[in-house]
Each structure stands twice: as C-alpha cells, then as structure tokens.
Design an enzyme around this catalytic site. Structure first.
Site, PDB file in Angstrom:
ATOM      1  N   GLU A 191     -19.054 -13.187   0.715  1.00  0.00           N
ATOM      2  CA  GLU A 191     -19.377 -14.425   1.415  1.00  0.00           C
ATOM      3  C   GLU A 191     -19.091 -15.592   0.488  1.00  0.00           C
ATOM      4  O   GLU A 191     -19.843 -15.877  -0.436  1.00  0.00           O
ATOM      5  CB  GLU A 191     -20.858 -14.426   1.839  1.00  0.00           C
ATOM      6  CG  GLU A 191     -21.197 -15.609   2.701  1.00  0.00           C
ATOM      7  CD  GLU A 191     -22.359 -16.422   2.179  1.00  0.00           C
ATOM      8  OE1 GLU A 191     -22.831 -17.287   2.919  1.00  0.00           O
ATOM      9  OE2 GLU A 191     -22.795 -16.213   1.022  1.00  0.00           O
ATOM     10  N   ASP A 214     -23.688 -11.211  -0.758  1.00  0.00           N
ATOM     11  CA  ASP A 214     -24.349 -12.483  -0.487  1.00  0.00           C
ATOM     12  C   ASP A 214     -24.061 -13.477  -1.611  1.00  0.00           C
ATOM     13  O   ASP A 214     -24.056 -13.107  -2.789  1.00  0.00           O
ATOM     14  CB  ASP A 214     -25.865 -12.239  -0.380  1.00  0.00           C
ATOM     15  CG  ASP A 214     -26.642 -13.522  -0.167  1.00  0.00           C
ATOM     16  OD1 ASP A 214     -26.473 -14.131   0.907  1.00  0.00           O
ATOM     17  OD2 ASP A 214     -27.408 -13.921  -1.079  1.00  0.00           O
TER      18      ASP A 214
END
Ligand code: LM2
Ligand code: CA
Length: 475
Positions: free
Chosen positions: A233, A207
């Site tokens: 990400e 993340d």
C-alpha cells in the site's frame, strides 16, 4: 524477483483446492478480491461458503489479525502490541479455520500486515490478549533500540511528506516506527508473516508500505516463500518522493491514481473520459496493479464515490470489473457517520459476526453499523463471472451517448452504464456473436439484450448498469 497476483497463480491455487476436496463448488475462480473490512473470521468463513465461493471471487483481504490495543474504534487494528493472533476479530483457531474453509471453496486469504509500526500510545497499557506494552517496548518482541528515533521534527511525527527521511523514519501519527533495516526487526516480522503462511494464507497487504524503505520491504519479502503474494500500500501523492514504482520489486502495489481517475468520472453526473485513456500512462503496469473503487481509508477521506452513492457506486464497480487493467478488489465494509466508529460489537467486546448471505442486497439507505455487502449486490456480484467469461480479451473503444457509456471486451462481453437522470439507449458495434443475451446484472435473466448484425442495443433506466457475456445466452 517479482511476486504478483497473476490470475494464473490464483487459478492454479483454486484448481488445487478444488481437486483436493470433493466440494460441490465447481465454479471457476476469478482474480477478483473482496476487502471484508472488520469482518470477524467466523463470518468470513461463512461468507466464503455462502456467497464468495459460488460467485467466483478469488480472494479475501482481511483486516489485521494480530493483537492490538483495546478500544471500540476500527483503527485499533492498526496499532499492534504483539503478533499473537487474538483480536476483536477472532482467535488464532478461528483464523486458521477460516483459511481452511475458504480454501476449500477456492477462495484465498490475503492478510493485512501491519509491520511499519507498533502502537501509537504514549502511556503504558495492556493489549486485547493481555500483552503488556509501552510505546517503544513490547516484551519478547521489541525494545527501544528496535525503533527509529528520526530526530527530524521535534516530536518525531512525520510533518513533511516531501521529505523521504521523515516519511520513512519518523512516526506516522505517533505510531512507534520500527527500524525495519535492523536484522532483529526484520527477523521478528518475517517470523510473524511465516506464522500466518503456516496457517495457509496466500499473502499480504503491506500496510503503510510507503513508510517503509522499499529495500526493507524487499529484504523481508525475500525471506518468504517465493509464491507469497505481496500487495504494497503506497499512496501516490503529488510532489512526494516515495513512489509506488519503487515497490514493484517486492510484488504488486495498490494503484490509488486509478481509483481517483475512475471516481472523477462520477463527480459531475456526466462522463468526461470513462475509458481513462489519458491517465493510464501514469498507472503502474497492469500485472502489478491492485485496483479498487475505494477502501477503508478513502471512504473516510478522499474517495469521490462510496456505498452512499448507490447506483453510481455500482457503476464504478462495473467499470472497474469490466476493465482489462489490474487485479480488482471490491470493498465491502459497514455504514458509518462517525469516521472512528467501529463495527457492531458484542457484549463481550468482540465484533459481531454478521455476514451477507441473508436477504436482498443493493443500494439503499443503510443505518450506521449495517454491513453494506457490496460484494453481493445484484449489479456487482455477477461481474465476477463476467470477468471469468471475458478472460484476456482486450478492451475495445466504447461509445458515449449523453451520460451513458458502453464498451466491449472483444468478442466475449460488454457492459453499459447510465449515470444520467433519464432513460438512455446505446447502440454498441460489437464483435460478439449475434444472440439474445441475459443482462446478468438483473436476476433470473429477466432482462435481455440482443446483438443483431454486430450491434448490441442497450436500453438503460436512469442509474442502471447492464452486462452481457458469451456464457450467459438467454434460452
Ligand atoms: C494505513 N495505511 O497506510 C491504514 O490503512 C490506516 O487505516 C491507518 O490509520 C494507518 N495507515 C496506520 O496503520 C488508521 C486510522 C488513524 C489511526 C491509525 C492508528 O486512519 O486514524 O490513528 O489507524 O490506529 C489513531 C488516531 C490518531 C492517533 C493514532 C495513535 O486517529 O489521532 O494519533 O491513533 O494513537 C495520535
Ligand atoms: Ca517507517
């Protein structure tokens, strides 16, 4: 060292788990994943057995499993207060049981790892599992010295995405930013990730990876077993210095530009460039690209096409799943009108374990909180088997007629979609063998498509998608 979700690795994993158990599920695994946003662990386990395993999905991306701040909003998941596996989504035992049950039907688990930051709370509090915390103090894990103090923006919040130092050392919306260059911080994160690996997960979505220096991500990943799948990400942003390409040394990256380029095809009602040929040079290499139509952030923001677009959303998924680029992940969340609203909650404050095995699923007007169950839509789920059937066959140039478009995966399968408002007929020159094929996007082979003399003829109603492949010849 590169860690990618090579289809071969997933297939090998699936073969192992199928061999290890005498499950009746003989379905070959695909490389297709599904993001089951805010679905509790017990429900994901059921989903693996009832829908994902039988359809051939290869992996699930879960929401973050660690303890977080309390609250009803979905995004509490992105404010860790400890690495105990105890959250609104379930307990440690439930998580471990999910991994086992999914693995037994050949479905791997990718956990969402929130490691850039801890909570965004300014006042002290107590987390879901009872852990006391302050903004920059998490007893037993981190003390104030373990956090960045960027000193660049006054309140330490990121203001300018064109400033690398701000992006990586200041706070993302007040979320206490871990000093991921520090040995103690790295070791604490590695211990958390190893704990999840010990329960059998296959890897992680990293993340907010853009907010962690790529060298820090690589150093953390280097401490994990070599076969750990990593999906960073890193949202590609115009004019921004931090690029997805920097993270390829740690594994795969989510290619946001693919989602944008695909979504644009559905904005005007007419295709402009459905093969995305001019855009592809700007995307990361196929074997390190995770592709998606939308995700939990983009469906609340930039996505041009979401579950609300019904048939057109199915078409976008069909085009992605039929493509020969990237490792696709289908997004499956719940309907909402308030962007903060969490998934349906039980009286005890956990999330309701609602799955998708029951009933018919497809485009419809969803009530807020209903799961959209995209991964079982008639026009989407059979594309997983399509992908297995076409394998590595290259994508050939397609044909476009009015608002309809079709293309072939050489000799193995073909898809056609019609985003126009009237019926369309497409004739696609094909190298598939002459035969009458089932349109696999219509249940029970109720519709067929004939390939005759090297030409496939698709007749598509407004909003219809169609797919044929060599493993589904009509009787
Ligand atoms: C991500 N990827 O990089 C996640 O995919 C995304 O969903 C996360 O934002 C974000 N990065 C941080 O992990 C979500 C949500 C935000 C929410 C944060 C933290 O989109 O709205 O921020 O999680 O829970 C919320 C409030 C915000 C507040 C912050 C801290 O919306 O106003 O900032 O909490 O209290 C003061
Ligand atoms: Ca950071």
């Amino acid at each position: 060292m590169k860690r990618t979700v090579a289809a071969g690795a997933i297939l090998a994993l699936a073969a192992l788990s199928l061999a290890a158990c005498s499950s009746t599920d003989e379905t070959t695994r695909s490389d297709v994943g599904v993001q089951l946003f805010q679905m509790p662990w017990t429900a994901i386990a059921d989903e693996c057995e009832s829908t994902l395993g039988p359809a051939g999905y290869g992996w699930v991306l879960t929401s973050p499993p660690q303890e977080s701040i309390t609250g009803d909003e979905w995004w509490v998941s992105y404010q860790p207060v400890s690495y105990q596996l105890d959250s609104r989504l379930g307990t440690r035992d439930e998580f471990a049981d999910m991994v086992k049950r999914c693995d037994a039907v050949g479905v791997g688990i990718i956990a969402d790892a929130v490691i850039n930051h801890m909570s965004g709370q300014s006042a002290p509090g107590t987390g879901f599992a009872g852990s006391a915390y302050e903004h920059d103090s998490y007893p037993g894990l981190y003390e104030p010295a373990d956090f960045h103090d960027c000193g660049l923006t006054g309140d330490n919040d990121i203001r300018n995405y064109r400033d690398r130092a701000q992006v990586q050392t200041c706070e993302l919306v007040n979320l206490a930013d871990l000093d991921t260059s520090a040995p103690h911080v790295r070791a604490t994160i590695v211990a958390y990730l190893n704990d999840l690996l010990s329960l059998g997960v296959d890897g992680f979505r990293i993340d907010a990876a853009k907010h962690i220096a790529a060298t820090d991500v690589e150093a953390i990943v280097a401490e994990l077993p070599a076969n750990t799948t990593i999906m960073s990400e890193v949202i590609r942003g115009s004019g921004e210095p931090v690029l997805p390409e920097e993270y390829l040394g740690a594994g795969s990256v989510f290619e946001f530009t693919y989602a944008r380029d695909l979504g644009i095809q559905f904005v005007s009602g007419s295709f402009t460039e459905p093969d995305l040929s001019n855009e592809r040079p700007q995307h990361v290499p196929s074997d390190q690209a995770i592709v998606f139509v939308d995700n939990h952030d983009t469906e609340r923001g930039e996505a041009q096409i979401t579950y609300r677009d019904g048939d057109a959303y199915a078409m976008a998924n069909v085009l992605m799943l039929a493509d020969d680029y990237g490792t696709p992940v289908v997004y499956s969340g719940y309907a909402f009108s308030d962007r903060d609203a969490g998934a349906k909650t039980t009286a005890s404050g956990t999330i309701e374990p609602v799955g998708c095995a029951e009933g018919a699923h497809g485009p419809q007007d969803f009530a807020d909180g209903d799961r959209t169950c995209i991964h079982v839509w008639d026009a989407i789920a059979p594309m997983v088997a399509f992908r297995i059937a076409v394998g590595e066959a290259p994508r050939l140039p397609g044909v476009m007629v009015d608002d309809a478009y079709a293309f072939e995966r050489e000799g193995r399968g073909a898809v056609a979609v019609n985003q126009g408002e009237s019926e369309a007929t497409l004739t696609l020159p094909t190298t598939m063998p002459d035969a009458t094929y089932c349109d696999v996007l219509v249940p029970e082979c109720a519709v067929t498509v004939t390939v005759d003399n090297g030409t496939a003829t698709f007749t598509l109603a407004a909003g219809q998608s169609s797919a044929i492949h060599v493993e589904a010849v009509a009787r």
